[in-house]
Write a protein that holds these residues in place. Structure first.
Motif, PDB file in Angstrom:
ATOM      1  N   VAL A 204       0.863  -1.182   0.000  1.00 50.86           N
ATOM      2  CA  VAL A 204       0.000   0.000   0.000  1.00 50.86           C
ATOM      3  C   VAL A 204       0.898   1.230   0.000  1.00 50.86           C
ATOM      4  O   VAL A 204       1.836   1.335   0.808  1.00 50.86           O
ATOM      5  CB  VAL A 204      -0.952   0.014   1.222  1.00 50.86           C
ATOM      6  CG1 VAL A 204      -1.768   1.297   1.241  1.00 50.86           C
ATOM      7  CG2 VAL A 204      -1.868  -1.205   1.192  1.00 50.86           C
ATOM      8  N   ILE A 205       0.628   2.125  -0.931  1.00 49.26           N
ATOM      9  CA  ILE A 205       1.372   3.385  -1.028  1.00 49.26           C
ATOM     10  C   ILE A 205       0.382   4.538  -0.967  1.00 49.26           C
ATOM     11  O   ILE A 205      -0.622   4.550  -1.685  1.00 49.26           O
ATOM     12  CB  ILE A 205       2.221   3.414  -2.333  1.00 49.26           C
ATOM     13  CG1 ILE A 205       3.472   2.545  -2.109  1.00 49.26           C
ATOM     14  CG2 ILE A 205       2.581   4.829  -2.741  1.00 49.26           C
ATOM     15  CD1 ILE A 205       4.574   2.710  -3.100  1.00 49.26           C
ATOM     16  N   LYS A 206       0.674   5.479  -0.045  1.00 47.28           N
ATOM     17  CA  LYS A 206      -0.239   6.612   0.126  1.00 47.28           C
ATOM     18  C   LYS A 206       0.478   7.889  -0.307  1.00 47.28           C
ATOM     19  O   LYS A 206       1.516   8.237   0.260  1.00 47.28           O
ATOM     20  CB  LYS A 206      -0.644   6.705   1.599  1.00 47.28           C
ATOM     21  CG  LYS A 206      -1.577   7.842   1.927  1.00 47.28           C
ATOM     22  CD  LYS A 206      -1.943   7.767   3.406  1.00 47.28           C
ATOM     23  CE  LYS A 206      -2.787   8.937   3.839  1.00 47.28           C
ATOM     24  NZ  LYS A 206      -3.088   8.884   5.275  1.00 47.28           N
ATOM     25  N   ASN A 207      -0.047   8.549  -1.292  1.00 46.17           N
ATOM     26  CA  ASN A 207       0.541   9.788  -1.815  1.00 46.17           C
ATOM     27  C   ASN A 207       2.031   9.622  -2.129  1.00 46.17           C
ATOM     28  O   ASN A 207       2.840  10.518  -1.886  1.00 46.17           O
ATOM     29  CB  ASN A 207       0.346  10.945  -0.826  1.00 46.17           C
ATOM     30  CG  ASN A 207      -1.126  11.176  -0.526  1.00 46.17           C
ATOM     31  OD1 ASN A 207      -1.975  11.030  -1.416  1.00 46.17           O
ATOM     32  ND2 ASN A 207      -1.447  11.503   0.708  1.00 46.17           N
ATOM     33  N   GLY A 208       2.405   8.444  -2.627  1.00 45.25           N
ATOM     34  CA  GLY A 208       3.800   8.184  -2.995  1.00 45.25           C
ATOM     35  C   GLY A 208       4.641   7.615  -1.869  1.00 45.25           C
ATOM     36  O   GLY A 208       5.786   7.226  -2.078  1.00 45.25           O
ATOM     37  N   TYR A 209       4.096   7.583  -0.630  1.00 41.72           N
ATOM     38  CA  TYR A 209       4.852   7.074   0.520  1.00 41.72           C
ATOM     39  C   TYR A 209       4.455   5.634   0.840  1.00 41.72           C
ATOM     40  O   TYR A 209       3.262   5.302   0.901  1.00 41.72           O
ATOM     41  CB  TYR A 209       4.609   7.944   1.766  1.00 41.72           C
ATOM     42  CG  TYR A 209       5.438   9.193   1.750  1.00 41.72           C
ATOM     43  CD1 TYR A 209       6.708   9.225   2.329  1.00 41.72           C
ATOM     44  CD2 TYR A 209       4.955  10.353   1.135  1.00 41.72           C
ATOM     45  CE1 TYR A 209       7.480  10.373   2.290  1.00 41.72           C
ATOM     46  CE2 TYR A 209       5.717  11.511   1.090  1.00 41.72           C
ATOM     47  CZ  TYR A 209       6.987  11.504   1.671  1.00 41.72           C
ATOM     48  OH  TYR A 209       7.750  12.635   1.618  1.00 41.72           O
ATOM     49  N   LEU A 210       5.463   4.816   1.088  1.00 43.13           N
ATOM     50  CA  LEU A 210       5.232   3.393   1.360  1.00 43.13           C
ATOM     51  C   LEU A 210       4.629   3.190   2.750  1.00 43.13           C
ATOM     52  O   LEU A 210       5.165   3.664   3.749  1.00 43.13           O
ATOM     53  CB  LEU A 210       6.574   2.647   1.278  1.00 43.13           C
ATOM     54  CG  LEU A 210       6.501   1.135   1.413  1.00 43.13           C
ATOM     55  CD1 LEU A 210       5.878   0.519   0.164  1.00 43.13           C
ATOM     56  CD2 LEU A 210       7.900   0.553   1.619  1.00 43.13           C
ATOM     57  N   LEU A 211       3.511   2.453   2.788  1.00 44.21           N
ATOM     58  CA  LEU A 211       2.914   2.097   4.083  1.00 44.21           C
ATOM     59  C   LEU A 211       3.144   0.623   4.396  1.00 44.21           C
ATOM     60  O   LEU A 211       3.252   0.237   5.554  1.00 44.21           O
ATOM     61  CB  LEU A 211       1.413   2.404   4.088  1.00 44.21           C
ATOM     62  CG  LEU A 211       0.990   3.865   3.913  1.00 44.21           C
ATOM     63  CD1 LEU A 211      -0.531   3.992   4.037  1.00 44.21           C
ATOM     64  CD2 LEU A 211       1.668   4.773   4.935  1.00 44.21           C
ATOM     65  N   SER A 212       3.182  -0.216   3.375  1.00 45.87           N
ATOM     66  CA  SER A 212       3.438  -1.649   3.614  1.00 45.87           C
ATOM     67  C   SER A 212       3.927  -2.293   2.318  1.00 45.87           C
ATOM     68  O   SER A 212       3.623  -1.817   1.227  1.00 45.87           O
ATOM     69  CB  SER A 212       2.162  -2.355   4.089  1.00 45.87           C
ATOM     70  OG  SER A 212       1.172  -2.303   3.079  1.00 45.87           O
ATOM     71  N   ASN A 213       4.675  -3.370   2.481  1.00 46.74           N
ATOM     72  CA  ASN A 213       5.181  -4.116   1.314  1.00 46.74           C
ATOM     73  C   ASN A 213       5.425  -5.556   1.775  1.00 46.74           C
ATOM     74  O   ASN A 213       6.470  -5.864   2.338  1.00 46.74           O
ATOM     75  CB  ASN A 213       6.488  -3.477   0.807  1.00 46.74           C
ATOM     76  CG  ASN A 213       7.008  -4.125  -0.458  1.00 46.74           C
ATOM     77  OD1 ASN A 213       6.229  -4.613  -1.284  1.00 46.74           O
ATOM     78  ND2 ASN A 213       8.318  -4.143  -0.622  1.00 46.74           N
ATOM     79  N   ILE A 214       4.442  -6.409   1.577  1.00 48.77           N
ATOM     80  CA  ILE A 214       4.520  -7.792   2.070  1.00 48.77           C
ATOM     81  C   ILE A 214       4.912  -8.702   0.898  1.00 48.77           C
ATOM     82  O   ILE A 214       4.324  -8.616  -0.179  1.00 48.77           O
ATOM     83  CB  ILE A 214       3.148  -8.253   2.634  1.00 48.77           C
ATOM     84  CG1 ILE A 214       2.624  -7.232   3.671  1.00 48.77           C
ATOM     85  CG2 ILE A 214       3.239  -9.659   3.204  1.00 48.77           C
ATOM     86  CD1 ILE A 214       3.466  -7.068   4.905  1.00 48.77           C
ATOM     87  N   ILE A 215       5.888  -9.563   1.135  1.00 44.24           N
ATOM     88  CA  ILE A 215       6.339 -10.477   0.065  1.00 44.24           C
ATOM     89  C   ILE A 215       6.375 -11.908   0.603  1.00 44.24           C
ATOM     90  O   ILE A 215       7.003 -12.169   1.624  1.00 44.24           O
ATOM     91  CB  ILE A 215       7.752 -10.103  -0.444  1.00 44.24           C
ATOM     92  CG1 ILE A 215       7.805  -8.629  -0.901  1.00 44.24           C
ATOM     93  CG2 ILE A 215       8.179 -11.024  -1.587  1.00 44.24           C
ATOM     94  CD1 ILE A 215       9.180  -8.124  -1.270  1.00 44.24           C
TER      95      ILE A 215
END
Ligand code: KG4
Length: 345
Positions: free
Chosen positions: A23-34
């Motif tokens: 999830v990216i909000k206004n270009g900022y990373l909030l989460s990145n699950i792999i």
């Protein structure tokens, strides 16, 4: 409810053997699950049918975790960005079908993403409390992964042109296939990297391609490596075990020289000094060091992304979705995945 000014993109990546959501909000990373897939290790390569089955098992928990970790709800999401291609068709189908189902259930619009464009745009992922110094247009991107070796001229976020590419194997394949014949686990690139640190890069010479313009070729190197092993093994059956570090160091040096020769040529001929690197192979410590040294020599401004954003990940899909959202580029329910896809699409 999502405030109108917030652009919150859910990214979904399933092109090969990593299931990822971000999830990216206004270009900022909030989460990145792999979620990786260990099931392929014993086969020495990705097995497409097993990959799609594992994606099916992983996709719901991975997306759920990405949304929860981001601290948002489904209602907050502005758009769903999913990898449409290129990649393994069965794997892509899982991500595409999930995106469609999620979109149908929630009414959230969809954005299709070209996986290769996303690798390039990984440089634009912003993180809170982290420095942000993205490349300036136009720049060159050396995209080196398990499936691609390309030099891309990037004119704008969504305006890219491949000016050179491999005519056979990718750089990652060269690492992995040579590693396999040395008995190293799959994927072999990181093992070669580790062993190369203890070896002599000048111990062995392997052939380098001579091809025109900015294109690459790695199949000749692979054959040269194989023949060299075969010849040495005839004289000493313990050759690989005894010289593994030297073999890795020499192989890695040759791959790096092949990659850099064409990158230097492209930078000279285009006059571009803003240089970036992307894709799984850019994790290679020897390549990173060589890029920094070359940048110093030719006065390039070099951009090397964080390791987590070089291999397959959904954060790069979400950030590309952000830029496509700004241009109003959505896709309907008739979207089907493409195993092959031009970087301009
Ligand atoms: O971009 P990526 O994660 O996905 C695919 O293209 O599927 O790249 C994977 C490739 C593999 O070939 C792997 O061996 C290579 O990246 N790789 C490395 C290193 N880490 C990953 N190659 C050399 N050195 C590394 N440290």
């Amino acid at each position: 409810m999502n405030k109108e000014k917030d652009i919150i993109i859910l990214g979904i990546e399933s092109s090969c053997d990593d299931t990822s959501a971000s999830v990216i909000k206004n270009g900022y990373l909030l989460s990145n699950i792999i979620a990786g897939q260990k099931v392929h290790e014993i086969y020495g390569g990705v097995v497409p049918e097993l990959a799609s089955r594992a994606h099916q098992q992983n996709i719901i928990p991975v997306v759920d975790q990405a949304i929860k970790q981001a601290g948002v709800t489904n209602e907050d999401i502005t758009a769903i960005a999913f990898t449409r291609g290129p990649g393994l068709l069965g794997s892509l189908l899982v991500g595409t079908s999930f995106a469609k189902g999620f979109s149908l259930a929630t009414g959230i619009p969809m954005i299709e993403i070209n996986h290769l464009q996303a690798h390039v745009l990984a440089h634009f992922i912003q993180e809170h409390n982290e420095p942000y110094d993205p490349p300036k247009f136009p720049f060159l991107c050396l995209l080196v992964s398990g499936g691609n070796s390309q030099i891309i001229l990037v004119k704008d976020y969504l305006d890219m042109e491949v000016i050179g590419q491999t005519i056979d194997d990718a750089a990652g394949e060269a690492f992995d296939k040579c590693a396999k014949v040395m008995g190293l686990p799959y994927p072999g690139g990181p093992f070669v990297d580790k062993l190369a640190k203890e070896g002599n890069p000048d111990a062995f010479q392997f052939s380098k391609p001579r091809i025109a313009n900015f294109d690459y070729s790695f199949s000749g190197l692979k054959t040269s490596f194989l023949y060299s092993l075969r010849d040495h093994l005839k004289e000493n059956e313990n050759f690989i075990e005894e010289r593994k570090a030297d073999l890795c160091a020499s192989l890695q040096k040759t791959i790096i020289e092949i990659l850099l020769d064409k990158l230097i040529k492209a930078a000279k001929e285009t006059g571009i000094k803003e240089i970036t690197v992307a894709g799984g192979v850019s994790a290679n410590s020897g390549l990173r060091q060589a890029l920094v040294e070359t940048a110093g020599k030719y006065r390039w401004k070099m951009h090397i992304p964080k390791f987590a954003f070089t291999t397959d990940n959904a954060a790069m899909i979400a950030i590309t979705g952000h830029f496509k959202y700004l241009k109003g580029e959505f896709i309907g329910m008739d979207a089907v995945p493409f195993a092959r896809m031009d970087i301009r699409v």
